[in-house]
Structures are given as C-alpha cells and as structure tokens.
Write a protein that holds these residues in place. Sequence first.
Motif, PDB file in Angstrom:
ATOM      1  N   ASN A 132       0.816  -1.221   0.000  1.00 18.33           N
ATOM      2  CA  ASN A 132       0.000   0.000   0.000  1.00 18.33           C
ATOM      3  C   ASN A 132       0.848   1.268   0.000  1.00 18.33           C
ATOM      4  O   ASN A 132       0.545   2.247   0.694  1.00 18.33           O
ATOM      5  N   SER A 133       1.895   1.259  -0.810  1.00 14.22           N
ATOM      6  CA  SER A 133       2.710   2.463  -0.985  1.00 14.22           C
ATOM      7  C   SER A 133       3.598   2.268  -2.211  1.00 14.22           C
ATOM      8  O   SER A 133       3.925   1.149  -2.588  1.00 14.22           O
ATOM      9  N   GLY A 134       3.960   3.390  -2.806  1.00 12.92           N
ATOM     10  CA  GLY A 134       4.826   3.337  -3.968  1.00 12.92           C
ATOM     11  C   GLY A 134       4.346   4.303  -5.036  1.00 12.92           C
ATOM     12  O   GLY A 134       3.196   4.743  -5.028  1.00 12.92           O
ATOM     13  N   THR A 135       5.238   4.655  -5.944  1.00 21.07           N
ATOM     14  CA  THR A 135       4.942   5.611  -6.998  1.00 21.07           C
ATOM     15  C   THR A 135       5.393   5.059  -8.340  1.00 21.07           C
ATOM     16  O   THR A 135       6.540   4.644  -8.500  1.00 21.07           O
ATOM     17  N   LEU A 136       4.486   5.091  -9.310  1.00 25.75           N
ATOM     18  CA  LEU A 136       4.780   4.676 -10.682  1.00 25.75           C
ATOM     19  C   LEU A 136       4.591   5.881 -11.592  1.00 25.75           C
ATOM     20  O   LEU A 136       3.529   6.511 -11.590  1.00 25.75           O
ATOM     21  N   ILE A 137       5.623   6.204 -12.360  1.00 26.73           N
ATOM     22  CA  ILE A 137       5.573   7.301 -13.318  1.00 26.73           C
ATOM     23  C   ILE A 137       5.800   6.726 -14.706  1.00 26.73           C
ATOM     24  O   ILE A 137       6.848   6.135 -14.972  1.00 26.73           O
ATOM     25  N   ASN A 138       4.819   6.873 -15.583  1.00 26.13           N
ATOM     26  CA  ASN A 138       4.935   6.400 -16.957  1.00 26.13           C
ATOM     27  C   ASN A 138       5.054   7.595 -17.889  1.00 26.13           C
ATOM     28  O   ASN A 138       4.174   8.455 -17.920  1.00 26.13           O
ATOM     29  N   GLY A 167      -6.058   3.194 -16.748  1.00 29.89           N
ATOM     30  CA  GLY A 167      -6.679   2.018 -16.149  1.00 29.89           C
ATOM     31  C   GLY A 167      -6.056   1.657 -14.816  1.00 29.89           C
ATOM     32  O   GLY A 167      -6.760   1.324 -13.850  1.00 29.89           O
ATOM     33  N   LEU A 168      -4.736   1.731 -14.747  1.00 31.05           N
ATOM     34  CA  LEU A 168      -4.052   1.429 -13.483  1.00 31.05           C
ATOM     35  C   LEU A 168      -4.454   2.421 -12.398  1.00 31.05           C
ATOM     36  O   LEU A 168      -4.618   2.043 -11.228  1.00 31.05           O
ATOM     37  N   GLN A 169      -4.594   3.681 -12.776  1.00 32.21           N
ATOM     38  CA  GLN A 169      -4.988   4.686 -11.791  1.00 32.21           C
ATOM     39  C   GLN A 169      -6.344   4.364 -11.169  1.00 32.21           C
ATOM     40  O   GLN A 169      -6.542   4.554  -9.963  1.00 32.21           O
ATOM     41  N   GLU A 170      -7.261   3.858 -11.971  1.00 29.20           N
ATOM     42  CA  GLU A 170      -8.562   3.480 -11.414  1.00 29.20           C
ATOM     43  C   GLU A 170      -8.432   2.273 -10.487  1.00 29.20           C
ATOM     44  O   GLU A 170      -9.151   2.170  -9.490  1.00 29.20           O
ATOM     45  N   GLU A 171      -7.512   1.376 -10.810  1.00 23.61           N
ATOM     46  CA  GLU A 171      -7.341   0.176  -9.981  1.00 23.61           C
ATOM     47  C   GLU A 171      -6.763   0.490  -8.611  1.00 23.61           C
ATOM     48  O   GLU A 171      -7.038  -0.226  -7.647  1.00 23.61           O
ATOM     49  N   VAL A 172      -5.952   1.546  -8.510  1.00 20.14           N
ATOM     50  CA  VAL A 172      -5.344   1.877  -7.214  1.00 20.14           C
ATOM     51  C   VAL A 172      -6.046   3.039  -6.519  1.00 20.14           C
ATOM     52  O   VAL A 172      -5.578   3.508  -5.477  1.00 20.14           O
ATOM     53  N   ALA A 173      -7.145   3.499  -7.081  1.00 23.50           N
ATOM     54  CA  ALA A 173      -7.871   4.618  -6.466  1.00 23.50           C
ATOM     55  C   ALA A 173      -8.224   4.299  -5.017  1.00 23.50           C
ATOM     56  O   ALA A 173      -8.656   3.195  -4.694  1.00 23.50           O
ATOM     57  N   GLY A 174      -8.002   5.263  -4.142  1.00 25.12           N
ATOM     58  CA  GLY A 174      -8.314   5.080  -2.736  1.00 25.12           C
ATOM     59  C   GLY A 174      -7.205   4.445  -1.929  1.00 25.12           C
ATOM     60  O   GLY A 174      -7.368   4.225  -0.730  1.00 25.12           O
ATOM     61  N   THR A 175      -6.063   4.148  -2.576  1.00 27.05           N
ATOM     62  CA  THR A 175      -4.920   3.574  -1.874  1.00 27.05           C
ATOM     63  C   THR A 175      -3.811   4.609  -1.771  1.00 27.05           C
ATOM     64  O   THR A 175      -3.941   5.740  -2.239  1.00 27.05           O
ATOM     65  N   ASN A 176      -2.699   4.202  -1.188  1.00 24.81           N
ATOM     66  CA  ASN A 176      -1.540   5.091  -1.074  1.00 24.81           C
ATOM     67  C   ASN A 176      -0.550   4.915  -2.224  1.00 24.81           C
ATOM     68  O   ASN A 176       0.569   5.428  -2.157  1.00 24.81           O
ATOM     69  N   VAL A 177      -0.961   4.191  -3.257  1.00 24.11           N
ATOM     70  CA  VAL A 177      -0.113   4.036  -4.443  1.00 24.11           C
ATOM     71  C   VAL A 177      -0.412   5.178  -5.407  1.00 24.11           C
ATOM     72  O   VAL A 177      -1.572   5.447  -5.725  1.00 24.11           O
ATOM     73  N   LYS A 178       0.637   5.853  -5.852  1.00 19.65           N
ATOM     74  CA  LYS A 178       0.492   6.977  -6.783  1.00 19.65           C
ATOM     75  C   LYS A 178       0.916   6.529  -8.183  1.00 19.65           C
ATOM     76  O   LYS A 178       1.951   5.879  -8.342  1.00 19.65           O
ATOM     77  N   ILE A 179       0.120   6.909  -9.167  1.00 19.71           N
ATOM     78  CA  ILE A 179       0.467   6.613 -10.557  1.00 19.71           C
ATOM     79  C   ILE A 179       0.243   7.869 -11.393  1.00 19.71           C
ATOM     80  O   ILE A 179      -0.827   8.474 -11.334  1.00 19.71           O
ATOM     81  N   GLN A 180       1.255   8.239 -12.155  1.00 18.32           N
ATOM     82  CA  GLN A 180       1.204   9.460 -12.955  1.00 18.32           C
ATOM     83  C   GLN A 180       1.601   9.165 -14.395  1.00 18.32           C
ATOM     84  O   GLN A 180       2.548   8.412 -14.653  1.00 18.32           O
TER      85      GLN A 180
END
Length: 263
Positions: A132-138, A167-180
Amino acid sequence: MTTSPSVAVITGASSGIGAVYAERFAARGYDLLLVARREDRLRELAAKLESLHGINVQTLTADLAKESGMQAVEKSLRSNERISVLVNNAGVAHLAPFTAGSAELHQADIALNITALTRLSLAALTRFQAQNSGTLINVASVVSLHARAGSSVYSGTKGYVLNFTRGLQEEVAGTNVKIQAVLPAMTATEIWEVSGVSMENLPPAAIMTTENLVDAALAGLDQGEAVTIPPLHDLAKWEAYESARLAVFESCLTGVPAPRYQK
C-alpha cells in the motif's frame, strides 16, 4: 535505529529525461537503480550523483527491447523491497512512413515502448499494492493524443501508455499508491538522433529542456496530478478535452445504433 533510504528505479537513465529524473530523485534523498543500455554513461552518472548527494547508486545495463533485459529489471523490482518509485522512461521513436520501416523495427519499438513498460509496471505494482505504498511514473507523450503521418507506431505506443496508465490509476484509487502519466511535447533529448527527424528542423521556441520537463512533471506529481502535460499553459483546454472524452464514452452506452446508421 536508522532506516535505509527508499530506492527509485529509472529506465533510460543514461541521458536526457531519465538522467534528469535520476538527478532530481537523488536530490530528494533517494538511492537509485539506473537502467539503460550504455554502461559507461550509467557509471559516470552514478559516480557523479553519489559524490554530489551522498547516496548509493546501482546500475543495471539492460536492453529493454530484449527479453533478457526485461527479465533482469523485473527481477530487481520484485526482489528489492526498498524500491518505492519506478520511472518508466525508456522509449524510442522512428518517425517515418509506416511502410518504410521493417516488421523487425516496428516490433522492437513496440517491445520497448509497450511490452517492457507493461511488464515492469506489473513487477513494481504487485509489490506496491501489497504494501500500500509506492509511486509509478509512466512517460507517454502529447502524441498519445494525436497522430500524424510518420508517427503511427510511435503515437500508437504512446496512446497505449496513456490508456494503460489511466486504467491502473482506477485500480489503485483510494490507496496510497500513486500513478502518474507524463506527456512531454518536443523535448531536447537524444531520441531525435534515431527518430529520423533532426532537432534542427524543429521550431526552437517549441523545444523544452529536459530540466524544465522533469521539474514540471515532478511538480505535477507533488500536486497529485494523474496526467501532467508540462508545456500546456491553458489547463481549461485539457479539462474540456477530458470532459468531451468522457461524454463521448458515456454516450456510447446505449446498445442502439445511431440514427445515421439506420435505414
């Protein structure tokens, strides 16, 4: 008890956008794992950043267009629990008529721009979601929004990156994972050397430096943006585009052909 710094993994780190991302995350106190094909450049950058910032930098020489390169980075992402950031920056462009390129060339572009990015995202996100943590930048491109003659494959791959990231952003919505998703436009990088288009033929005023690009992208990340377009000044245009895009999608949920297609 001291805690080891988190690790940021940056692909395509030997020059350009990737090298600046490395510098900026080093300045933020991250240890680094830098991935690229050119070992000499990786080692030179690693030594510089260790000296300047007092961090630890590991390098991994890998060609992400090849299976062996993908597997090597996947292994690191799965095994190193200190990794908290993945920047999928590695990419390539060949800007020429589609039929002027070989099947092998197009496949290599797709392998790097799509397959590697997808597999590395899977390796990283599997653990990010578990903890429940981490950052993904594409890193995508503004050509994910529009294609021109000569950019069909490149625009197609970057369109994938944008929609995949959505799509990934919707999958992690509401968590502490950030995707940009980051959408550069014309940027002063070495990608132009292999693209078939010389930077000398581009309008100088339209070219952004890699430093400005990355600094803007990280500002967008810090502000919580899902999609960051560094050269776009009028945010209302993006908001209108997004509103229209979603309206078109929602309007298609009728199950009935439009009257113009009915006799």
